[in-house]
Design a protein around this motif. Sequence first.
Motif, short mmCIF file in Angstrom:
data_model
loop_
_atom_site.label_atom_id
_atom_site.label_comp_id
_atom_site.label_asym_id
_atom_site.label_seq_id
_atom_site.Cartn_x
_atom_site.Cartn_y
_atom_site.Cartn_z
N SER A 220 52.00 27.78 75.23
CA SER A 220 50.57 27.76 74.87
C SER A 220 49.98 26.37 75.11
O SER A 220 50.68 25.36 75.01
N ALA A 221 48.69 26.35 75.43
CA ALA A 221 48.03 25.07 75.77
C ALA A 221 47.46 24.43 74.51
O ALA A 221 46.91 25.11 73.65
N ARG A 222 47.63 23.11 74.41
CA ARG A 222 46.96 22.36 73.34
C ARG A 222 45.66 21.77 73.90
O ARG A 222 45.60 21.43 75.07
N THR A 223 44.67 21.64 73.04
CA THR A 223 43.38 21.08 73.48
C THR A 223 43.30 19.62 73.09
O THR A 223 43.47 19.28 71.93
N PHE A 224 43.04 18.76 74.06
CA PHE A 224 42.79 17.34 73.76
C PHE A 224 41.34 17.25 73.29
O PHE A 224 40.44 17.61 74.04
N PRO A 225 41.11 16.76 72.07
CA PRO A 225 39.71 16.69 71.60
C PRO A 225 38.87 15.74 72.45
O PRO A 225 39.39 14.75 72.97
N LEU A 226 37.57 16.05 72.57
CA LEU A 226 36.67 15.14 73.28
C LEU A 226 36.65 13.80 72.54
O LEU A 226 36.48 13.76 71.34
N GLN A 227 36.86 12.71 73.25
CA GLN A 227 36.89 11.41 72.60
C GLN A 227 35.49 10.92 72.27
O GLN A 227 35.28 10.26 71.26
N ASN A 228 34.54 11.23 73.14
CA ASN A 228 33.18 10.78 72.90
C ASN A 228 32.21 11.84 73.43
O ASN A 228 31.80 11.80 74.59
N PRO A 229 31.86 12.81 72.57
CA PRO A 229 30.99 13.90 73.04
C PRO A 229 29.64 13.43 73.54
O PRO A 229 29.00 14.08 74.36
N TRP A 230 29.19 12.25 73.03
CA TRP A 230 27.86 11.76 73.45
C TRP A 230 27.91 11.32 74.90
O TRP A 230 26.98 11.59 75.67
N LEU A 231 29.00 10.63 75.28
CA LEU A 231 29.13 10.24 76.68
C LEU A 231 29.24 11.46 77.58
O LEU A 231 28.68 11.50 78.67
N VAL A 232 29.97 12.46 77.10
CA VAL A 232 30.13 13.69 77.89
C VAL A 232 28.77 14.35 78.10
O VAL A 232 28.41 14.76 79.22
N ALA A 233 27.99 14.45 77.02
CA ALA A 233 26.68 15.10 77.12
C ALA A 233 25.74 14.32 78.04
O ALA A 233 25.09 14.89 78.93
N ILE A 234 25.70 13.00 77.86
CA ILE A 234 24.81 12.19 78.71
C ILE A 234 25.27 12.27 80.17
O ILE A 234 24.45 12.40 81.08
N GLY A 235 26.58 12.21 80.35
CA GLY A 235 27.13 12.30 81.71
C GLY A 235 26.73 13.58 82.40
O GLY A 235 26.27 13.57 83.55
N LEU A 236 26.86 14.69 81.67
CA LEU A 236 26.52 15.97 82.31
C LEU A 236 25.01 16.11 82.52
O LEU A 236 24.58 16.68 83.52
N PHE A 237 24.21 15.56 81.61
CA PHE A 237 22.76 15.60 81.85
C PHE A 237 22.39 14.78 83.09
O PHE A 237 21.50 15.15 83.86
N LEU A 238 23.07 13.66 83.28
CA LEU A 238 22.81 12.86 84.48
C LEU A 238 23.24 13.62 85.74
O LEU A 238 22.57 13.54 86.78
N ILE A 239 24.34 14.34 85.63
CA ILE A 239 24.77 15.14 86.79
C ILE A 239 23.71 16.21 87.09
O ILE A 239 23.34 16.44 88.25
N PHE A 240 23.22 16.87 86.03
CA PHE A 240 22.13 17.86 86.23
C PHE A 240 20.96 17.20 86.97
O PHE A 240 20.40 17.76 87.90
#
Lengths: 472, 76
Positions: A220-240
Amino acid sequence: MDNQLEAITVIFTEFYYWVTVVLMFLIHVGFCLYEVGVSRRKNMLHTLMKNAMIVPLVTVAFFFFGWWIYFAFQYGPGITGGLKEAPWALPWNELMGPHMGGQPRDDGLTAADTATWARLNGVFWAAFLLFSLTAASILSGAVIERIRSGAFWVIAVFVGSVTWVIAAAWGWSDAGWMVHTLGYHDAYAGGVVHGVAGASALAILVHLGPRIGRFAADGSARTFPLQNPWLVAIGLFLIFTGFWGFYAACNVPILDIDPEDGRLFFSATTIYLTPTTLSAVTVNLLMALASGMLMAYFLSKGDPFWTFSGGLGGIIGASAGNDLYHPMQVLLVAAVIVFCAFKLHYWVERRFKIDDAVGAIAVHGYCGTLGVVATGFILWGYPSSPAADSVAITPWGQLIGAVIVFWILGFAPAYAVGGILKRAGMLRIPVEVEIAGLDRHTRREERQQSQAIRTAEREHLIRIGWKDGGES
Amino acid sequence: MSLIGTIDSWAGNPLEVGPMYPWVGFEVGFFLVSLALWICWMVWLLKTEGTVYLHEAQRLKQRDVSDVVGGEDDIY
């Protein structure tokens, strides 16, 4: 340029592509933030530099050979011809530098070449380079926290300046052999950029293996928690945001449709020179984004990582046909494709123990390739090019095209390069370093420097008369 | 008159102006030098990175597991 209409058209086109380049650069900024946000603290600097150095390395490689490959390989391996002459794309050609379009000095160029390319060669090159950076960056996220930077950069240069460019030459150019024999249609590069890059990531991950601790003993796979969800969100918005540039760069902004018929009719066109409008593709991009986010939110029960990624997957899934789809069709296509990619991601993860740290294979590889196949059904019978003998878009033409971009140009070459690097012991970080953290020695040096500075500050205070309590 | 460039004056007919950069005719030479530097950089990187990881792995192997995971230097 000796008349105002021609000057306005050419300089508008030059400026148009320049704007797309600036916007597309945000995709790379977004990928950097996104990857760092997903990385554990012990690997953040390594992750940042691994992605950031794509920019200089692929830029130089694309200047040296990528741009020439795009033109030279359009006829395929002897399918509709041999190597195509493209002197303006050679790195030593005069049209790669500042040029006013006058008589050529290079023997291989004509006066028509210099007149056409003098002001557009550089901005076209730059727009294509930004597609290259995107392709390489897609790979980067999947392999974080255990790949050696050097190995990754070799692969990034290979995918960013060779394999995706061949895919574009074959299936994403007005003279591409896949367009003229299969009726292949991929207007916004869902297959030739995202399919190729996603499949390459899959191939490298087969050799690289999962991060330590990713899978339990029972599989079974373990999930690595997001270290910084804010960076992830900003990063994806910039990609959009960057994707507006990406879509605009896939169009020709102003062109006389069918100049040989004697009538003047100017429109934006796709890269195949078939007509579309910037207005239509802007609506479709937003509808695809909305649809992908809604479906991913539903599937992941509101998980932010998947919801944002679903938006990107929706855009990529609808990309192949977004020049002609109605927004309602986009809504449905993007939703179905994101659903399939999400399910496929977890099935492949469980079945083959593939550790794709950012879901890049699903979002780019599966969505892009499934989108190419879907276009075959939805645009069945549409002409694939403006040529009089144009081949119609068909499900089987798109299916063959999808196999070529995903397996032949995406998976197979990257699998070969990954295998060579693995055999040479250059692919994966040593296990001790991986567990301790890829930034550990950098952080240790930083800590030593910080302590030395602190000591110097303390000594300075004592020198100017402060009492020393004996604590250091 | 420019010794190395192609432009003697901006007052002529711009329609006749071709390449504007200096050292026209030496482009292949510049390309070969640039390519060599780019390849050298890649080779240097691959060699250096291999050495750094080798030393770091050897250093870590000499320490207890509890020092590496959960020790003073540990960050996660």
